[in-house]
Design a protein around this motif. Structure first.
Motif, PDB file in Angstrom:
ATOM      1  N   ASN A 205      54.507  78.584 -13.346  1.00 38.29           N
ATOM      2  CA  ASN A 205      55.047  79.933 -13.150  1.00 38.29           C
ATOM      3  C   ASN A 205      56.482  79.983 -13.671  1.00 38.29           C
ATOM      4  O   ASN A 205      57.438  80.027 -12.921  1.00 38.29           O
TER       5      ASN A 205
ATOM      6  N   ASP B 220      54.215  84.834 -16.680  1.00 45.34           N
ATOM      7  CA  ASP B 220      54.957  85.387 -15.561  1.00 45.34           C
ATOM      8  C   ASP B 220      54.017  86.187 -14.683  1.00 45.34           C
ATOM      9  O   ASP B 220      52.791  86.133 -14.843  1.00 45.34           O
ATOM     10  N   GLU B 221      54.581  86.933 -13.736  1.00 46.63           N
ATOM     11  CA  GLU B 221      53.742  87.662 -12.788  1.00 46.63           C
ATOM     12  C   GLU B 221      52.962  88.796 -13.437  1.00 46.63           C
ATOM     13  O   GLU B 221      52.024  89.337 -12.838  1.00 46.63           O
TER      14      GLU B 221
END
Length: 322
Positions: A28, A79-80
């Motif tokens: 992440n 990423d998110e």
């Protein structure tokens, strides 16, 4: 940015869609990226390329064209937003097949790569490029002896979209040469590397508010502004389209996906001064009528159309008020 037979040779494991969740959990970080490839028939190449490019693919996409198949490659930060991006890409590719028939050859091909690996692989394909009458796009790592009439844009796209070599960005820069007048107030929606904001200031705009939903793009745009000696004339912030943008402007620029342009059009007239202009691209020719219809419904008038390489740039004008 299109280069025939270009391949990214970066260390990384092969992935399938089923392993994406575990990859995101253990890596992440924006220092790890996902290489995404899709193979399509030539008739669907432009539409598929637009989908991959406009969902946050830094520096655009690479098209490897063979007579019977086109391989399109893009890179996305892990990423998110990654899972949402891939889900939207899958849905929009399916929508293309609904419109024109079966055109995909297999599933998305996914592979992890490091940031340094893929960013450095782009650099040989980013050359000094003249655009319009006066702009010269110079990669930050190259030397260029400018002429008196040149407006040099010193750009390092880094991990943000906007090297300036794509048809849509080039058309926007050429349009700015015709539109910008001294002191104009401008909004650049989806600024990416900041290249259009920088171009507007170099043409004499008084101020630019630059907005991007991607924090990586915001940081890269700020670095490019400093590289070009531009200070308080441009503000860059993370944001969603025109949300949170206060005031009215002489010009709004949006080089983004056609569907996103359509979604923001109801808000555009209220952000334009009397007779203000809306310049938009990132639109394949096949979507031109959709965007024009939405703009006219919002009360804007089509003023100019430019096409290049299967893409279109449109200029709309707001109503004149007494």
């Amino acid at each position: 940015m299109q280069q025939d037979n270009f391949r990214v040779h970066a260390a990384g494991e092969s992935l399938s869609g089923k392993t994406l969740q575990s990859v995101y959990r253990r890596s992440n970080s924006v220092e790890r990226w996902l290489e995404v490839k899709v193979q399509v028939l030539p008739a669907a190449a432009e539409a598929a390329a637009e989908i991959l490019r406009m969902h946050g693919a830094p520096n655009g996409v690479v098209l490897d064209e063979e007579p019977a198949v086109v391989t399109i490659t893009a890179y996305y930060p892990q990423d998110e937003r990654l899972e949402g991006r891939l889900a939207r890409i899958e849905q929009e590719l399916a929508d293309v097949e609904t419109r024109i028939g079966a055109c995909r050859l297999g599933e998305l091909q996914l592979r992890e790569v490091s940031e340094d690996s893929w960013i450095n692989n782009w650099k040989p394909y980013f050359q000094i490029t003249p655009v319009g009458q006066h702009f010269v796009i110079k990669p930050a790592w190259k030397e260029y002896k400018s002429k008196p009439e040149d407006l040099v844009l010193d750009i390092d796209p880094g991990a943000a979209f906007g090297s300036g070599t794509h048809h849509t960005t080039a058309m926007c820069l050429a349009a700015l040469e015709k539109i910008i007048r001294p002191g104009m107030q401008v909004v650049d929606v989806g600024t990416g590397s900041g290249i259009l904001a920088i171009g507007a200031i170099k043409l004499g705009a008084g101020s630019v508010q630059a907005v991007d939903i991607d924090s990586t793009a915001v940081r890269q745009a700020q670095a490019n502004l400093a590289r070009n000696g531009i200070g308080r004339q441009v503000t860059v912030r993370e944001g969603d389209l025109l949300t949170g943008t206060a005031g009215q402007f002489d010009l709004i620029v949006a080089n983004i996906l056609a569907d996103i342009v359509i979604s923001m059009l109801p808000d555009v007239p209220g952000k334009l001064k009397s007779g203000g202009l809306f310049l938009t691209s990132g639109i394949i020719v096949e979507r031109q009528e959709d965007v024009v219809a939405a703009a006219q419904q919002a009360g804007l008038h089509l003023r100019n159309v430019t096409t290049s390489g299967g893409w279109v740039a449109l200029v709309f004008e707001a109503e004149h008020h007494a």
